[in-house]
Design a protein around this motif. Structure first.
Motif, PDB file in Angstrom:
ATOM      1  N   ASN A 265      51.165  48.362  16.848  1.00  0.00           N
ATOM      2  CA  ASN A 265      51.058  48.971  18.181  1.00  0.00           C
ATOM      3  C   ASN A 265      50.155  48.180  19.120  1.00  0.00           C
ATOM      4  O   ASN A 265      50.074  48.493  20.304  1.00  0.00           O
ATOM      5  N   ALA A 266      49.491  47.149  18.581  1.00  0.00           N
ATOM      6  CA  ALA A 266      48.551  46.387  19.408  1.00  0.00           C
ATOM      7  C   ALA A 266      49.240  45.752  20.608  1.00  0.00           C
ATOM      8  O   ALA A 266      48.733  45.809  21.735  1.00  0.00           O
ATOM      9  N   ASN A 267      50.395  45.129  20.393  1.00  0.00           N
ATOM     10  CA  ASN A 267      51.076  44.475  21.512  1.00  0.00           C
ATOM     11  C   ASN A 267      51.635  45.472  22.516  1.00  0.00           C
ATOM     12  O   ASN A 267      51.808  45.139  23.695  1.00  0.00           O
ATOM     13  N   ASN A 268      51.919  46.694  22.075  1.00  0.00           N
ATOM     14  CA  ASN A 268      52.328  47.731  23.021  1.00  0.00           C
ATOM     15  C   ASN A 268      51.170  48.032  23.983  1.00  0.00           C
ATOM     16  O   ASN A 268      51.359  48.159  25.194  1.00  0.00           O
ATOM     17  N   LEU A 269      49.979  48.124  23.424  1.00  0.00           N
ATOM     18  CA  LEU A 269      48.780  48.330  24.247  1.00  0.00           C
ATOM     19  C   LEU A 269      48.500  47.114  25.121  1.00  0.00           C
ATOM     20  O   LEU A 269      48.178  47.240  26.307  1.00  0.00           O
ATOM     21  N   ASN A 270      48.641  45.923  24.530  1.00  0.00           N
ATOM     22  CA  ASN A 270      48.364  44.693  25.273  1.00  0.00           C
ATOM     23  C   ASN A 270      49.290  44.530  26.474  1.00  0.00           C
ATOM     24  O   ASN A 270      48.875  44.059  27.544  1.00  0.00           O
ATOM     25  N   ALA A 271      50.554  44.906  26.302  1.00  0.00           N
ATOM     26  CA  ALA A 271      51.518  44.794  27.397  1.00  0.00           C
ATOM     27  C   ALA A 271      51.129  45.710  28.556  1.00  0.00           C
ATOM     28  O   ALA A 271      51.156  45.315  29.725  1.00  0.00           O
ATOM     29  N   ALA A 272      50.762  46.945  28.231  1.00  0.00           N
ATOM     30  CA  ALA A 272      50.355  47.896  29.273  1.00  0.00           C
ATOM     31  C   ALA A 272      49.065  47.432  29.942  1.00  0.00           C
ATOM     32  O   ALA A 272      48.907  47.551  31.169  1.00  0.00           O
ATOM     33  N   LEU A 273      48.151  46.900  29.157  1.00  0.00           N
ATOM     34  CA  LEU A 273      46.907  46.348  29.692  1.00  0.00           C
ATOM     35  C   LEU A 273      47.203  45.212  30.664  1.00  0.00           C
ATOM     36  O   LEU A 273      46.656  45.163  31.778  1.00  0.00           O
ATOM     37  N   ALA A 274      48.082  44.291  30.251  1.00  0.00           N
ATOM     38  CA  ALA A 274      48.423  43.141  31.096  1.00  0.00           C
ATOM     39  C   ALA A 274      49.058  43.589  32.412  1.00  0.00           C
ATOM     40  O   ALA A 274      48.749  43.046  33.479  1.00  0.00           O
ATOM     41  N   MET A 275      49.928  44.589  32.346  1.00  0.00           N
ATOM     42  CA  MET A 275      50.566  45.070  33.571  1.00  0.00           C
ATOM     43  C   MET A 275      49.550  45.748  34.478  1.00  0.00           C
ATOM     44  O   MET A 275      49.626  45.646  35.710  1.00  0.00           O
ATOM     45  N   GLY A 276      48.593  46.450  33.875  1.00  0.00           N
ATOM     46  CA  GLY A 276      47.533  47.046  34.677  1.00  0.00           C
ATOM     47  C   GLY A 276      46.720  45.985  35.403  1.00  0.00           C
ATOM     48  O   GLY A 276      46.409  46.135  36.592  1.00  0.00           O
ATOM     49  N   ILE A 277      46.405  44.900  34.706  1.00  0.00           N
ATOM     50  CA  ILE A 277      45.681  43.793  35.329  1.00  0.00           C
ATOM     51  C   ILE A 277      46.514  43.182  36.451  1.00  0.00           C
ATOM     52  O   ILE A 277      46.012  42.898  37.544  1.00  0.00           O
ATOM     53  N   TYR A 278      47.800  42.977  36.192  1.00  0.00           N
ATOM     54  CA  TYR A 278      48.681  42.372  37.204  1.00  0.00           C
ATOM     55  C   TYR A 278      48.709  43.216  38.479  1.00  0.00           C
ATOM     56  O   TYR A 278      48.674  42.672  39.589  1.00  0.00           O
ATOM     57  N   PHE A 279      48.775  44.523  38.309  1.00  0.00           N
ATOM     58  CA  PHE A 279      48.856  45.413  39.476  1.00  0.00           C
ATOM     59  C   PHE A 279      47.475  45.837  39.984  1.00  0.00           C
ATOM     60  O   PHE A 279      47.345  46.804  40.721  1.00  0.00           O
ATOM     61  N   LYS A 280      46.447  45.070  39.542  1.00  0.00           N
ATOM     62  CA  LYS A 280      45.088  45.200  40.076  1.00  0.00           C
ATOM     63  C   LYS A 280      44.481  46.597  39.890  1.00  0.00           C
ATOM     64  O   LYS A 280      43.828  47.152  40.797  1.00  0.00           O
ATOM     65  N   ILE A 281      44.678  47.151  38.727  1.00  0.00           N
ATOM     66  CA  ILE A 281      44.041  48.412  38.379  1.00  0.00           C
ATOM     67  C   ILE A 281      42.714  48.100  37.680  1.00  0.00           C
ATOM     68  O   ILE A 281      42.683  47.271  36.764  1.00  0.00           O
ATOM     69  N   PRO A 282      41.618  48.697  38.073  1.00  0.00           N
ATOM     70  CA  PRO A 282      40.313  48.410  37.453  1.00  0.00           C
ATOM     71  C   PRO A 282      40.359  48.630  35.939  1.00  0.00           C
ATOM     72  O   PRO A 282      40.971  49.592  35.466  1.00  0.00           O
ATOM     73  N   ILE A 283      39.690  47.753  35.207  1.00  0.00           N
ATOM     74  CA  ILE A 283      39.732  47.812  33.750  1.00  0.00           C
ATOM     75  C   ILE A 283      39.227  49.145  33.220  1.00  0.00           C
ATOM     76  O   ILE A 283      39.731  49.659  32.212  1.00  0.00           O
ATOM     77  N   VAL A 284      38.257  49.757  33.891  1.00  0.00           N
ATOM     78  CA  VAL A 284      37.748  51.045  33.426  1.00  0.00           C
ATOM     79  C   VAL A 284      38.822  52.123  33.514  1.00  0.00           C
ATOM     80  O   VAL A 284      38.895  53.037  32.672  1.00  0.00           O
ATOM     81  N   GLU A 285      39.706  52.031  34.504  1.00  0.00           N
ATOM     82  CA  GLU A 285      40.794  52.998  34.633  1.00  0.00           C
ATOM     83  C   GLU A 285      41.906  52.710  33.632  1.00  0.00           C
ATOM     84  O   GLU A 285      42.544  53.630  33.116  1.00  0.00           O
ATOM     85  N   ILE A 286      42.150  51.436  33.353  1.00  0.00           N
ATOM     86  CA  ILE A 286      43.117  51.073  32.307  1.00  0.00           C
ATOM     87  C   ILE A 286      42.633  51.613  30.968  1.00  0.00           C
ATOM     88  O   ILE A 286      43.400  52.203  30.191  1.00  0.00           O
ATOM     89  N   GLN A 287      41.350  51.407  30.688  1.00  0.00           N
ATOM     90  CA  GLN A 287      40.757  51.910  29.450  1.00  0.00           C
ATOM     91  C   GLN A 287      40.918  53.424  29.341  1.00  0.00           C
ATOM     92  O   GLN A 287      41.323  53.959  28.297  1.00  0.00           O
TER      93      GLN A 287
END
Length: 427
Positions: A265-287
């Motif tokens: 499931n790690a890459n499932n999380l990583n993909a969502a994390l990467a998309m959050g970064i791409y769309f400029k969502i703060p890391i604390v909100e992604i977390q």
């Protein structure tokens, strides 16, 4: 009726359905013929339940001015969805792959919802009917749409891309799923890669896990936003991954502790994390989004029954996901382990070999008790104290009820048709 005119009527409606059991007042019902049913026969019922309009493709079922006659109901649904997608003109993210599509879709949804009004595929409505229904659920308030695409044969992803016209695409992985329809693993790679072909031809963007060598190669020549743990030259570099049993991923000193079990499931999380970064969502909100997501519907759920801890992953199974789940379970620091594994479907000529491989994989270990359930696994039966075979769920249930484990850790995994979640009732 022309699609533009049909769309105007659709915009007047509260929703659209192809199932009279889900009719809302003021909605539109589209009749689709199946191999064993003719939905035109439900047109009158849909109106009685409050539908504003019914779309039919058999004039024998015409009722009044609320009845819209088209040449083909399914084609009308698909063309209406395509027109609606162009009408809204919002960013669309599409994803496909052999394993993890629905979980990844849900993770992307919770992340992007931190900043945007986001709508996504409900459940796994990801085929030639489900994708149009998903697109038609998007409204003028929707800011980003997320569309899951499933396929079991060639040209299906290409067809769905022509309807959804994604601006972004992601393929979770290439695995041993739907081998019967795709014609083997190479067929799976070719079929799923139809999404890449669409993105390249339309100059759109792919999200890519660069640790996957095949995907890295296939996307080398067009626009992409990348993530990886092992590869260094990426847009989002994952610093660490742990799973014991829940998966934690670390990015730039932020550790995201998920409710997902299994290193797969790690890459499932990583993909969502990467998309959050791409769309400029703060890391604390992604977390916050990823840590708040709790799986359901028999997908990698951690449950407790009496003194037993259970990993329930009985929504679906194929050789790739089964092997990953087994490897993860066996490496966990647990005692008194049980594996309850059900047959895998849609493997065609590869079925006997793939079931045999999994039996052989577990025959060499002694740390877990293995129960194989189903005809395909049963064909490989042999005598070993910690491994038992059952041709049907009923024969397994009869044995299991008189040999219930206690203070044990159990992994329950099998194809949807095996319905191994019934094991919970036995506990």
């Amino acid at each position: 009726m022309e699609i533009e005119a049909l769309h105007k009527l659709f915009l007047e409606c509260s929703a659209l359905s192809t199932d009279t059991r889900k009719i809302e007042k003021g909605s539109m019902f589209v009749a689709i013929k199946g191999e064993k049913f003719n939905a035109n026969t439900f047109a009158a019922e849909a109106l009685q339940k409050g539908a504003s309009y019914v779309v039919i493709d058999d004039e024998a079922y015409y009722i009044d001015q609320r009845t819209i006659l088209v040449k083909d109901g399914l084609n009308a649904l698909q063309e209406l969805a395509k027109y609606h997608r162009q009408f809204l003109n919002i960013p669309i993210i599409s994803l496909t792959g052999s394993n993890g599509k629905t979980t990844t879709k849900e993770l992307i949804h919770v992340v992007l919802s931190k900043k945007f009004k986001t709508k996504a595929t409900v459940g796994n409505l990801n085929n030639h009917i489900g994708v149009p229904l998903t697109l038609l659920s998007f409204t003028q308030e929707t800011e980003i749409g997320i569309v899951e695409m499933g396929a079991n044969h060639q040209k299906e992803i290409a067809f769905l891309c022509e309807i959804a016209q994604p601006d972004y695409g992601y393929i979770t992985n290439f695995g041993k799923a739907h081998l019967e329809g795709f014609g083997g693993v190479e067929g799976v790679i070719k079929g799923k890669s139809e999404m890449y072909s669409y993105l390249k031809s339309t100059d759109k963007i792919a999200f890519v896990n660069l640790d996957d060598v095949i995907q890295a190669e296939k996307t080398a020549e067009f626009k992409r936003f990348t993530f990886a743990k092992e590869t260094t030259a990426v847009d989002v570099k994952i610093d660490a991954i742990e799973a014991n049993p829940f998966v934690t991923v670390t990015y730039e000193a932020t550790s995201i502790k998920s409710n997902l079990i299994g290193i797969y499931n790690a890459n499932n999380l990583n993909a969502a994390l990467a998309m959050g970064i791409y769309f400029k969502i703060p890391i604390v909100e992604i977390q916050e989004a990823l840590e708040g997501y709790v799986p359901e519907n028999n997908r990698s759920q951690l449950l407790t029954k009496g003194s037993n801890q259970i990993i329930l992953d009985a929504y679906n199974a194929n050789p790739s996901s089964m092997a990953a789940a087994i490897d993860n379970f066996l490496q966990l620091d647990l005692t008194n382990k049980y594996l309850i594994l059900g047959d895998m479907f849609e493997l065609g000529d590869e079925s006997a070999l793939e079931h045999k491989k999994l039996v052989q994989k577990l025959a060499s270990q002694s740390e877990a008790t293995c129960f194989f359930v189903g005809k395909a696994f049963y064909e490989n039966q042999f005598s070993q104290d910690n491994i038992k075979f059952f041709e049907t769920f009923d024969t397994f249930a009869a044995y299991f009820k008189s040999h219930l484990p206690s203070n044990a850790s159990l992994l329950i995994k099998g194809s949807r048709g095996m319905a191994l979640e019934r094991t919970l009732e036995l506990l």
